[in-house]
Structure formats: C-alpha cells, structure tokens
Design a protein around this motif. Structure first.
Motif, PDB file in Angstrom:
ATOM      1  N   LEU A  57       0.823  -1.207   0.000  1.00  0.00           N
ATOM      2  CA  LEU A  57       0.000   0.000   0.000  1.00  0.00           C
ATOM      3  C   LEU A  57       0.863   1.265   0.000  1.00  0.00           C
ATOM      4  N   VAL A  58       1.952   1.252   0.753  1.00  0.00           N
ATOM      5  CA  VAL A  58       2.840   2.413   0.787  1.00  0.00           C
ATOM      6  C   VAL A  58       3.449   2.654  -0.591  1.00  0.00           C
ATOM      7  N   LEU A  59       3.991   1.580  -1.212  1.00  0.00           N
ATOM      8  CA  LEU A  59       4.569   1.714  -2.550  1.00  0.00           C
ATOM      9  C   LEU A  59       3.515   2.155  -3.563  1.00  0.00           C
ATOM     10  N   GLY A  60       2.313   1.567  -3.455  1.00  0.00           N
ATOM     11  CA  GLY A  60       1.250   1.900  -4.396  1.00  0.00           C
ATOM     12  C   GLY A  60       0.807   3.349  -4.298  1.00  0.00           C
ATOM     13  N   VAL A  61       0.623   3.837  -3.082  1.00  0.00           N
ATOM     14  CA  VAL A  61       0.194   5.225  -2.892  1.00  0.00           C
ATOM     15  C   VAL A  61       1.263   6.187  -3.401  1.00  0.00           C
ATOM     16  N   LEU A  62       2.528   5.882  -3.128  1.00  0.00           N
ATOM     17  CA  LEU A  62       3.622   6.723  -3.631  1.00  0.00           C
ATOM     18  C   LEU A  62       3.625   6.748  -5.155  1.00  0.00           C
ATOM     19  N   ALA A  63       3.391   5.566  -5.776  1.00  0.00           N
ATOM     20  CA  ALA A  63       3.375   5.498  -7.238  1.00  0.00           C
ATOM     21  C   ALA A  63       2.199   6.268  -7.821  1.00  0.00           C
ATOM     22  N   VAL A  64       1.026   6.141  -7.206  1.00  0.00           N
ATOM     23  CA  VAL A  64      -0.159   6.860  -7.679  1.00  0.00           C
ATOM     24  C   VAL A  64       0.066   8.368  -7.590  1.00  0.00           C
ATOM     25  N   ALA A  65       0.761   8.790  -6.531  1.00  0.00           N
ATOM     26  CA  ALA A  65       1.029  10.218  -6.348  1.00  0.00           C
ATOM     27  C   ALA A  65       2.217  10.708  -7.177  1.00  0.00           C
ATOM     28  N   GLY A  66       2.910   9.777  -7.866  1.00  0.00           N
ATOM     29  CA  GLY A  66       4.062  10.160  -8.673  1.00  0.00           C
ATOM     30  C   GLY A  66       5.303  10.451  -7.865  1.00  0.00           C
ATOM     31  N   LEU A  67       5.352   9.925  -6.644  1.00  0.00           N
ATOM     32  CA  LEU A  67       6.483  10.197  -5.752  1.00  0.00           C
ATOM     33  C   LEU A  67       7.473   9.046  -5.693  1.00  0.00           C
ATOM     34  N   LEU A  68       7.187   7.934  -6.375  1.00  0.00           N
ATOM     35  CA  LEU A  68       8.104   6.801  -6.374  1.00  0.00           C
ATOM     36  C   LEU A  68       9.151   7.001  -7.460  1.00  0.00           C
ATOM     37  N   PRO A  69      10.429   6.957  -7.116  1.00  0.00           N
ATOM     38  CA  PRO A  69      11.483   7.193  -8.110  1.00  0.00           C
ATOM     39  C   PRO A  69      11.368   6.249  -9.305  1.00  0.00           C
ATOM     40  N   LEU A 110       5.283  -1.370 -11.528  1.00  0.00           N
ATOM     41  CA  LEU A 110       6.197  -0.445 -10.867  1.00  0.00           C
ATOM     42  C   LEU A 110       7.654  -0.763 -11.168  1.00  0.00           C
ATOM     43  N   GLY A 111       7.881  -1.882 -11.852  1.00  0.00           N
ATOM     44  CA  GLY A 111       9.241  -2.253 -12.213  1.00  0.00           C
ATOM     45  C   GLY A 111      10.060  -2.763 -11.047  1.00  0.00           C
ATOM     46  N   ILE A 112       9.398  -3.308 -10.045  1.00  0.00           N
ATOM     47  CA  ILE A 112      10.121  -3.843  -8.885  1.00  0.00           C
ATOM     48  C   ILE A 112      10.627  -5.242  -9.214  1.00  0.00           C
ATOM     49  N   PRO A 113      11.938  -5.453  -9.194  1.00  0.00           N
ATOM     50  CA  PRO A 113      12.488  -6.757  -9.567  1.00  0.00           C
ATOM     51  C   PRO A 113      12.105  -7.843  -8.564  1.00  0.00           C
ATOM     52  N   GLY A 114      11.889  -9.035  -9.092  1.00  0.00           N
ATOM     53  CA  GLY A 114      11.560 -10.170  -8.238  1.00  0.00           C
ATOM     54  C   GLY A 114      10.180 -10.112  -7.634  1.00  0.00           C
ATOM     55  N   ALA A 115       9.279  -9.322  -8.251  1.00  0.00           N
ATOM     56  CA  ALA A 115       7.938  -9.160  -7.683  1.00  0.00           C
ATOM     57  C   ALA A 115       7.175 -10.485  -7.672  1.00  0.00           C
ATOM     58  N   GLY A 116       7.292 -11.240  -8.777  1.00  0.00           N
ATOM     59  CA  GLY A 116       6.566 -12.507  -8.867  1.00  0.00           C
ATOM     60  C   GLY A 116       6.953 -13.495  -7.785  1.00  0.00           C
ATOM     61  N   PRO A 117       8.249 -13.831  -7.674  1.00  0.00           N
ATOM     62  CA  PRO A 117       8.663 -14.754  -6.611  1.00  0.00           C
ATOM     63  C   PRO A 117       8.331 -14.253  -5.208  1.00  0.00           C
ATOM     64  N   LEU A 118       8.454 -12.934  -5.007  1.00  0.00           N
ATOM     65  CA  LEU A 118       8.138 -12.372  -3.685  1.00  0.00           C
ATOM     66  C   LEU A 118       6.677 -12.587  -3.333  1.00  0.00           C
ATOM     67  N   MET A 119       5.788 -12.306  -4.289  1.00  0.00           N
ATOM     68  CA  MET A 119       4.366 -12.487  -4.008  1.00  0.00           C
ATOM     69  C   MET A 119       4.002 -13.949  -3.865  1.00  0.00           C
ATOM     70  N   PRO A 148      -0.011   7.521 -12.866  1.00  0.00           N
ATOM     71  CA  PRO A 148      -0.921   7.134 -13.952  1.00  0.00           C
ATOM     72  C   PRO A 148      -2.146   8.025 -14.043  1.00  0.00           C
ATOM     73  N   GLY A 149      -2.342   8.875 -13.043  1.00  0.00           N
ATOM     74  CA  GLY A 149      -3.528   9.716 -13.035  1.00  0.00           C
ATOM     75  C   GLY A 149      -4.795   8.875 -12.938  1.00  0.00           C
ATOM     76  N   THR A 150      -5.825   9.293 -13.683  1.00  0.00           N
ATOM     77  CA  THR A 150      -7.098   8.554 -13.656  1.00  0.00           C
ATOM     78  C   THR A 150      -7.344   7.787 -14.952  1.00  0.00           C
ATOM     79  N   ALA A 151      -6.277   7.617 -15.755  1.00  0.00           N
ATOM     80  CA  ALA A 151      -6.449   6.979 -17.065  1.00  0.00           C
ATOM     81  C   ALA A 151      -7.030   5.578 -16.954  1.00  0.00           C
ATOM     82  N   ASN A 152      -6.533   4.784 -15.985  1.00  0.00           N
ATOM     83  CA  ASN A 152      -7.012   3.403 -15.846  1.00  0.00           C
ATOM     84  C   ASN A 152      -8.380   3.322 -15.180  1.00  0.00           C
TER      85      ASN A 152
END
Length: 450
Positions: free
Chosen positions: A173-185, A286-295, A190-194
């Motif tokens: 949730l923290v990563l997601g909110v940062l990404a939605v707000a455009g604050l994740l490096p 979000l381009g986070i490496p290893g997301a699949g194995p982590l989840m 994405p705005g409201t496009a999706n």
C-alpha cells in the motif's frame, strides 16, 4: 428469547485451555482478513468488474462489518468455541446450531484441502519434479501436529503468519500510494487513465459489478475464526471485542485500499491481472524486480496460515457441537487442553478432499466445492437472525435488518448468475439436509424441566 421445550446441553469450555493472549487474538483477526482470496482470487473480480471492483469491495465490506459487529456483541456476552453455532442454538433452537455448526465444519475442512493444493502448487513450481501430494501431506501433518498441542502453539503460528502478511500488504500500500502520487522514483503517476478509460469506471456494466460483488463477498470468509478463538483466550470478553474492532477497520484499509491502488496502477483488462495475480501485476507495473517470486512467498504464507486457522476452527466447532449434544461423542475427547480427536477428524476430512480432487476432479470434487459455495451466507443469515431474537427486548436493531436485506439481495443475485446459481442450489440442498437432521436430533434431546 426463543420458546422451545428442548434443553440442549450447555457448552462448558473448562476442559479447553486458555492459552491465547490478546496479541494472538488481534493477529488472528488480521490474518483472517488477509488471505489467498485477496492476493489471488481478487483478479477474477477485477477482470469482471473493472475499476468498479472498489465499489464492490466497499459494499460487501460494509456488510461484513455489520456481521462482525453482531457476532462480536454476542460472543462478548457469551464466549464459546461454537461461536455463531452456539448463538444460533440459544436464539433459534438446537437445529439451527446444528445446521450452522456442521455446514461451517464442512466448509473449513474442504478449504483446508483447497489451501493445501494451492500451497503445494507453489512449492512444486520452485522444486519441479517433486510430487504435489507429498507436499500436501507434509503441510497437513505439520498443521495437524500444531493443533494437537497446546492452543498457544496455534496462536504463535498465527501471530507470526499474520505479522508477515500484514507487513507485506502495508508495504504494498505504501509503494502503491507513492506510485499513484508520482512520488516513487522512476515512475510517473498514472492519473485517472485506468479508472476512466477502457470502458469507464463500470466497463462490465451492472452485470460486471454483480460478479465482482459476489467474488468480494466470499473473499471475506475467515473473519469468524477470531470469535471461535475467543473462548480460549485469557480474557474472552475484552479480547473478542478488541479483536473484532481491529478486524473491522482493517477491512477498509487492506481490501478496499489495495483494490483502489491496483486498478489505478494497472489496466483492469490486462492479462497479467488474472494470470499472475493483481498484486504481482501491480508490482511488475512499478518495475520492482523479483515481484513474482516475492508475491508467491506471500501467497504461500497466506495459504499455510489459512490451513492452520481452518484446522483449528473446524476442530473447535466440532468440539462445541459435541459438548452441546449435537455430534458424535468421540469428537469431544480433550487431552492436553486440545480436542485432539476433533483435530484428527478435521485433518482427515481435509486430506480426503485432496484425494477426491486428484481422483475425480471433474465431478465429485467440483460438486463438493459447489456445496460449500454459499455456506458463508448461510452462517451470516443465522448470525443476523440470532442477533434479532436475542435483542428483541431492546431498541430496534436497524443495522441488523439492513444486513439481512443485503444478504437477501446477494442471494437473489446469485440465483440470477449461472455461475453462482449452481453453488446456491447445492449449498441450499446441504443446508436443508442438515436442518432436517438437526431437527430430528433436537426432538431426541431431553425435554426441559422447569
């Protein structure tokens, strides 16, 4: 209170230990909220409802909050390892307690088998060539063994399982909110496009929202375990009230919040949402490496946690039913503070479900799954009716009637959808059979003497 001439044996949990601490109950409540249904099963709901899945989870979450409020109130007043089954017996009659208890026992035991299969598939993906059935057997042995010992061991397992799941969902949730707000490096907002593109907020129309609503309702199953566990806590009254409150506000944060993040970050019709799971799809976006194995690790933990909790819940429900004269006495034997025969019987049923899934996946096992498809709704309806009858002398319980209206609406929606109509009818058949058996047993119970 209901007028009945039948006297059912009152449950006495004195032979059960009281080894669960407040921290155990709180984490059991949280762990029940975060399961494989959230991490994986929500993908089908998103694919059907699109962004409106957020509305679906909000509506069903409000219904669950009402149910937990009722259940928490009754469990605080009368803590029992039978939970809603014991409340239904007090409010409606032994036949209702019998029906609620044994239908939920079948649900939990079948779920143990399903979760074992799911967990084994993940492990065999990591270790190809190893037999799936062997991993299922190993998981069953581990959690059967855990539940055969003192209840504090179950509590410790669930505490750490739930802590890992809570940590994972909070980080997401923290990563997601940062990404939605455009604050994740490295990412742009994405705005409201999706949310507004690709067919708008309701791409599947009313029908899509209905499918998403039904999927979300059954994803909330498992919250009832905390009221079952309350009877074995150090302070049942305070413990269940606190744990239920904790679970209720977490619903909004974990379920609704994460669905909002996912459909904002990822196009709802992306194949990865169903194929990989919505959380993996979001982390990949979000381009986070290893997301699949982590989840996969997180989902495995969620499945193992659910297995542990369901073996526990099934054994305690069975014990309570026997202690109240509503089941075979052999399941009521307690040693070391645990109903060990009930644990073994519940584990054996779960393993039998796995065997059925292996031998007859196209008929017997699918029929069994359909049979338990709407059990959660049956239990919720009995909870609401019990709450109404136990509060008849008090102020008008408006919220209870609202909850009943919501459950009735869901049943109507299930009857309209071909995919869920079969589940509704199969569960209805099982419920009717149990109600008849419960009424016959009720007639055989001793008559009350006043």
């Amino acid at each position: 209170m209901p007028s009945t001439t039948v006297k059912a044996p009152q449950e006495s949990a004195a032979s059960l230990s009281h080894g669960l601490k407040q921290r155990h109950l709180s984490m059991i409540a949280l762990g029940g909220v975060i399961g494989a249904g959230l991490f994986v099963g929500s993908g089908a709901g998103i694919a059907a409802a699109g962004p409106s899945i957020v509305l679906a989870y909000t509506l069903s979450g409000l219904l669950v909050m009402l149910v937990m409020r009722m259940l928490g109130e009754m469990s605080a007043a009368h803590p029992s390892s039978g939970s809603f089954s014991a409340h239904a017996e007090r409010a409606i009659g032994p036949w209702a307690g019998f029906t609620a208890g044994w239908s939920f026992w079948v649900l939990l035991c079948t779920a143990v088998g399903l979760e074992g299969i799911g967990a084994a598939k993940i492990v065999t993906g990591w270790l190809p060539g190893t037999p799936e059935w062997a991993w299922v057997a190993l998981f069953m042995l581990v959690f059967c063994g855990t539940n055969l010992t003192a209840v504090k061991n179950f509590g410790e397992f669930e505490f750490w399982f739930a802590a890992l799941k809570v940590g994972a969902i909070v980080l997401f949730l923290v990563l997601g909110v940062l990404a939605v707000a455009g604050l994740l490096p490295g990412t742009d907002s994405p705005g409201t496009a999706n949310l507004t593109g690709r067919g708008g907020f309701f791409p599947g129309g009313g029908e899509g929202l209905v499918v998403g609503l039904l999927a979300s309702v059954f994803a909330y199953g498992g919250l009832e375990t905390v009221t079952i566990a309350a009877a074995e806590s150090e302070d049942p009254v305070r413990g269940v009230a606190s744990a239920v409150r904790t679970a209720m506000w977490r619903i909004g944060l974990f379920y609704v919040g994460s669905m909002a993040v996912i459909v904002t970050l990822v196009p709802w019709d992306a194949k990865a949402v169903v194929e990989k799971g919505p959380y993996v799809a979001a982390l990949d976006e979000l381009g986070i490496p290893g997301a699949g194995p982590l989840m996969n690790v997180i989902v495995l933990i969620a499945l193992l946690s659910a297995m542990n909790a369901n073996v526990y819940g099934a054994s305690r429900i069975a014990y309570s039913l026997v202690d109240r004269g509503l089941g075979p006495r052999v399941l009521g034997r307690v040693s070391g503070g645990a109903p060990r025969v009930a644990v073994l019987a519940s584990s054996a049923f779960g393993f039998a479900c796995v065997v059925l899934g292996y031998w007859r996946p196209d008929d017997v096992f699918s029929w069994l799954l359909n049979m338990i498809g709407a059990v959660v709704l049956v239990v919720w309806i009995l909870v609401a009716v019990s709450h109404l009858r136990l509060r008849r002398s008090r102020s008008f319980p408006l919220l209870t009637w609202v909850a009943l209206a919501g459950m009735t609406a869901i049943l109507v929606l299930m009857a309209r959808e071909p995919g869920t109509r079969v589940q509704l009818y199969a569960t209805g058949g099982m419920t009717l059979a149990l109600a008849v058996a419960g009424y016959a047993r009720q007639k055989a119970l001793p008559v009350a003497t006043v």
